[in-house]
Design a protein around this motif. Structure first.
Motif, PDB file in Angstrom:
ATOM      1  N   LYS A 168       0.844  -1.200   0.000  1.00 27.15           N
ATOM      2  CA  LYS A 168       0.000   0.000   0.000  1.00 27.15           C
ATOM      3  C   LYS A 168       0.878   1.248   0.000  1.00 27.15           C
ATOM      4  N   THR A 169       0.534   2.181  -0.871  1.00 25.77           N
ATOM      5  CA  THR A 169       1.209   3.470  -0.847  1.00 25.77           C
ATOM      6  C   THR A 169       0.442   4.420   0.072  1.00 25.77           C
ATOM      7  N   GLY A 170       1.119   5.441   0.541  1.00 23.47           N
ATOM      8  CA  GLY A 170       0.482   6.450   1.376  1.00 23.47           C
ATOM      9  C   GLY A 170       0.504   7.784   0.681  1.00 23.47           C
ATOM     10  N   LYS A 171       1.093   8.759   1.369  1.00 25.26           N
ATOM     11  CA  LYS A 171       1.113  10.115   0.833  1.00 25.26           C
ATOM     12  C   LYS A 171       2.082  10.233  -0.338  1.00 25.26           C
ATOM     13  N   ARG A 172       1.935  11.318  -1.070  1.00 26.14           N
ATOM     14  CA  ARG A 172       2.810  11.585  -2.205  1.00 26.14           C
ATOM     15  C   ARG A 172       4.243  11.808  -1.739  1.00 26.14           C
ATOM     16  N   GLY A 173       5.161  11.453  -2.604  1.00 23.76           N
ATOM     17  CA  GLY A 173       6.573  11.640  -2.283  1.00 23.76           C
ATOM     18  C   GLY A 173       7.433  10.824  -3.226  1.00 23.76           C
ATOM     19  N   VAL A 174       8.733  10.941  -3.065  1.00 26.40           N
ATOM     20  CA  VAL A 174       9.689  10.173  -3.848  1.00 26.40           C
ATOM     21  C   VAL A 174      10.475   9.287  -2.887  1.00 26.40           C
ATOM     22  N   TYR A 175      10.444   7.990  -3.129  1.00 26.81           N
ATOM     23  CA  TYR A 175      11.043   7.016  -2.230  1.00 26.81           C
ATOM     24  C   TYR A 175      12.083   6.187  -2.984  1.00 26.81           C
ATOM     25  N   ARG A 176      13.203   5.992  -2.352  1.00 22.23           N
ATOM     26  CA  ARG A 176      14.246   5.184  -2.986  1.00 22.23           C
ATOM     27  C   ARG A 176      13.942   3.706  -2.755  1.00 22.23           C
ATOM     28  N   TRP A 177      14.141   2.894  -3.780  1.00 17.22           N
ATOM     29  CA  TRP A 177      14.018   1.446  -3.622  1.00 17.22           C
ATOM     30  C   TRP A 177      15.272   0.787  -4.178  1.00 17.22           C
ATOM     31  N   GLN A 178      15.560  -0.424  -3.712  1.00 19.29           N
ATOM     32  CA  GLN A 178      16.817  -1.051  -4.081  1.00 19.29           C
ATOM     33  C   GLN A 178      16.840  -2.537  -3.747  1.00 19.29           C
ATOM     34  N   CYS A 179      17.906  -3.164  -4.180  1.00 21.52           N
ATOM     35  CA  CYS A 179      18.200  -4.560  -3.835  1.00 21.52           C
ATOM     36  C   CYS A 179      19.218  -4.554  -2.704  1.00 21.52           C
ATOM     37  N   PHE A 180      19.023  -5.445  -1.723  1.00 24.21           N
ATOM     38  CA  PHE A 180      19.956  -5.542  -0.612  1.00 24.21           C
ATOM     39  C   PHE A 180      20.818  -6.802  -0.668  1.00 24.21           C
ATOM     40  N   VAL A 181      20.727  -7.529  -1.759  1.00 17.43           N
ATOM     41  CA  VAL A 181      21.612  -8.687  -1.942  1.00 17.43           C
ATOM     42  C   VAL A 181      22.902  -8.201  -2.591  1.00 17.43           C
ATOM     43  N   PRO A 182      24.078  -8.576  -2.079  1.00 14.61           N
ATOM     44  CA  PRO A 182      25.347  -8.134  -2.685  1.00 14.61           C
ATOM     45  C   PRO A 182      25.595  -8.836  -4.010  1.00 14.61           C
ATOM     46  N   CYS A 183      24.896  -8.378  -5.049  1.00  8.98           N
ATOM     47  CA  CYS A 183      24.859  -9.110  -6.316  1.00  8.98           C
ATOM     48  C   CYS A 183      25.739  -8.503  -7.406  1.00  8.98           C
ATOM     49  N   ALA A 184      26.579  -7.531  -7.056  1.00  6.58           N
ATOM     50  CA  ALA A 184      27.418  -6.871  -8.060  1.00  6.58           C
ATOM     51  C   ALA A 184      28.729  -7.623  -8.236  1.00  6.58           C
ATOM     52  N   ALA A 185      28.710  -8.607  -9.096  1.00  5.95           N
ATOM     53  CA  ALA A 185      29.916  -9.414  -9.330  1.00  5.95           C
ATOM     54  C   ALA A 185      31.051  -8.541  -9.844  1.00  5.95           C
ATOM     55  N   GLY A 186      32.254  -8.761  -9.295  1.00  3.13           N
ATOM     56  CA  GLY A 186      33.421  -8.017  -9.738  1.00  3.13           C
ATOM     57  C   GLY A 186      33.685  -6.753  -8.949  1.00  3.13           C
ATOM     58  N   ILE A 188      33.959  -4.837  -4.983  1.00  2.00           N
ATOM     59  CA  ILE A 188      34.319  -5.150  -3.600  1.00  2.00           C
ATOM     60  C   ILE A 188      33.063  -5.425  -2.779  1.00  2.00           C
ATOM     61  N   LEU A 189      33.015  -6.600  -2.155  1.00  2.00           N
ATOM     62  CA  LEU A 189      31.908  -7.040  -1.312  1.00  2.00           C
ATOM     63  C   LEU A 189      30.575  -7.128  -2.057  1.00  2.00           C
ATOM     64  N   GLY A 190      30.606  -6.945  -3.380  1.00  2.00           N
ATOM     65  CA  GLY A 190      29.393  -7.080  -4.185  1.00  2.00           C
ATOM     66  C   GLY A 190      28.432  -5.917  -4.107  1.00  2.00           C
ATOM     67  N   PHE A 191      28.881  -4.772  -3.555  1.00  7.20           N
ATOM     68  CA  PHE A 191      27.960  -3.655  -3.360  1.00  7.20           C
ATOM     69  C   PHE A 191      28.248  -2.442  -4.235  1.00  7.20           C
ATOM     70  N   GLY A 192      29.129  -2.544  -5.203  1.00  4.69           N
ATOM     71  CA  GLY A 192      29.422  -1.405  -6.078  1.00  4.69           C
ATOM     72  C   GLY A 192      28.645  -1.478  -7.376  1.00  4.69           C
ATOM     73  N   GLY A 193      29.072  -0.657  -8.338  1.00  3.81           N
ATOM     74  CA  GLY A 193      28.510  -0.723  -9.688  1.00  3.81           C
ATOM     75  C   GLY A 193      27.003  -0.694  -9.748  1.00  3.81           C
ATOM     76  N   PRO A 194      26.367  -1.778 -10.225  1.00  8.73           N
ATOM     77  CA  PRO A 194      24.912  -1.789 -10.405  1.00  8.73           C
ATOM     78  C   PRO A 194      24.131  -1.624  -9.111  1.00  8.73           C
ATOM     79  N   MET A 195      24.738  -2.012  -7.983  1.00  2.00           N
ATOM     80  CA  MET A 195      24.035  -1.913  -6.705  1.00  2.00           C
ATOM     81  C   MET A 195      23.784  -0.467  -6.297  1.00  2.00           C
ATOM     82  N   GLN A 196      24.582   0.456  -6.805  1.00  2.00           N
ATOM     83  CA  GLN A 196      24.434   1.856  -6.413  1.00  2.00           C
ATOM     84  C   GLN A 196      24.039   2.743  -7.590  1.00  2.00           C
ATOM     85  N   SER A 197      23.566   2.129  -8.667  1.00  2.48           N
ATOM     86  CA  SER A 197      23.277   2.887  -9.888  1.00  2.48           C
ATOM     87  C   SER A 197      21.800   2.843 -10.252  1.00  2.48           C
ATOM     88  N   PHE A 198      21.201   4.032 -10.435  1.00  2.00           N
ATOM     89  CA  PHE A 198      19.837   4.100 -10.918  1.00  2.00           C
ATOM     90  C   PHE A 198      19.755   3.442 -12.290  1.00  2.00           C
TER      91      PHE A 198
END
Length: 208
Positions: A168-186, A188-198
């Motif tokens: 369910k959504t509530g009030k209007r606004g802009v909310y960040r969403w993301q993946c929390f699995v360290p899935c960025a192969a190549g 460090i720790l799998g959290f760079g590159g695609p994990m931090q890129s829109f």
């Protein structure tokens, strides 16, 4: 020393422009408030663009076309029904907490079966909107599955799991969403590159 500072400044500027300013096209959910639908897919490698080997989300637009974007638009005070076609294999969760769905309307389902917790070893990605408290783990495709997808967009004929849930959504606004699995192969720790890129594993939910 001056050259080193210049290089550092250039790298920072590249990061800001590439990851924080440039945003993919906005894609609106289908249907009308107070019930709308979002259909997404996750892929092990996007197969095109500046980072063809990066893991990524895609979203289906109102015309049924897959768009490489994580810029989503949904109405306020509505129920969003989400279907995620998950084509990537499991990466695993470092924190079992993310294996428990949070703040969905009823339990999510994977391939038609409801679940209240996913074995952390079976998770490939998550769909999480921290500010709304929403988080759903996505079960990965078996490593030995036949007919695995190699280039996006993937088709229903290729190996995948189907995860469905609603929130369910509530009030209007802009909310960040993301993946929390360290899935960025190549990276460090799998959290760079695609994990931090829109446009890849990081996005914005515009509630309007």
């Amino acid at each position: 020393m001056a050259s080193g500072i210049a290089v550092g400044a250039a790298l920072i500027a590249y990061y800001v422009i590439s990851y924080l300013i440039v945003q993919p096209p906005a894609v609106a959910a289908s249907g009308n408030a107070p019930n709308v639908r979002l259909t997404l897919q996750t892929v092990a490698s996007i197969g095109f663009g500046p980072h063809p080997d990066w893991v990524s989300y895609l979203v289906k637009n109102a015309n049924g076309k897959w768009v490489h974007s994580t810029n989503l638009v949904v109405p306020a005070n509505s129920v969003v029904h989400v279907t995620i076609l998950q084509y990537d294999t499991a990466t695993g969760l470092r924190n079992p907490f993310w294996g428990r769905p949070q703040d969905t309307i009823g339990p999510p389902s994977v391939d038609g079966k409801q679940f209240v917790e996913l074995n952390p070893d079976l998770a490939s990605h998550t769909f999480a909107i921290p500010e709304l408290g929403v988080s759903v783990p996505l079960k990965g495709v078996a490593d030995n599955a036949k007919n695995q997808c190699s280039v996006a967009p993937c088709t229903l004929a290729e190996a995948h799991t189907t995860v469905t849930f609603a929130f369910k959504t509530g009030k209007r606004g802009v909310y960040r969403w993301q993946c929390f699995v360290p899935c960025a192969a190549g990276f460090i720790l799998g959290f760079g590159g695609p994990m931090q890129s829109f446009g890849y594993m990081d996005g914005l939910l515009h509630v309007v």
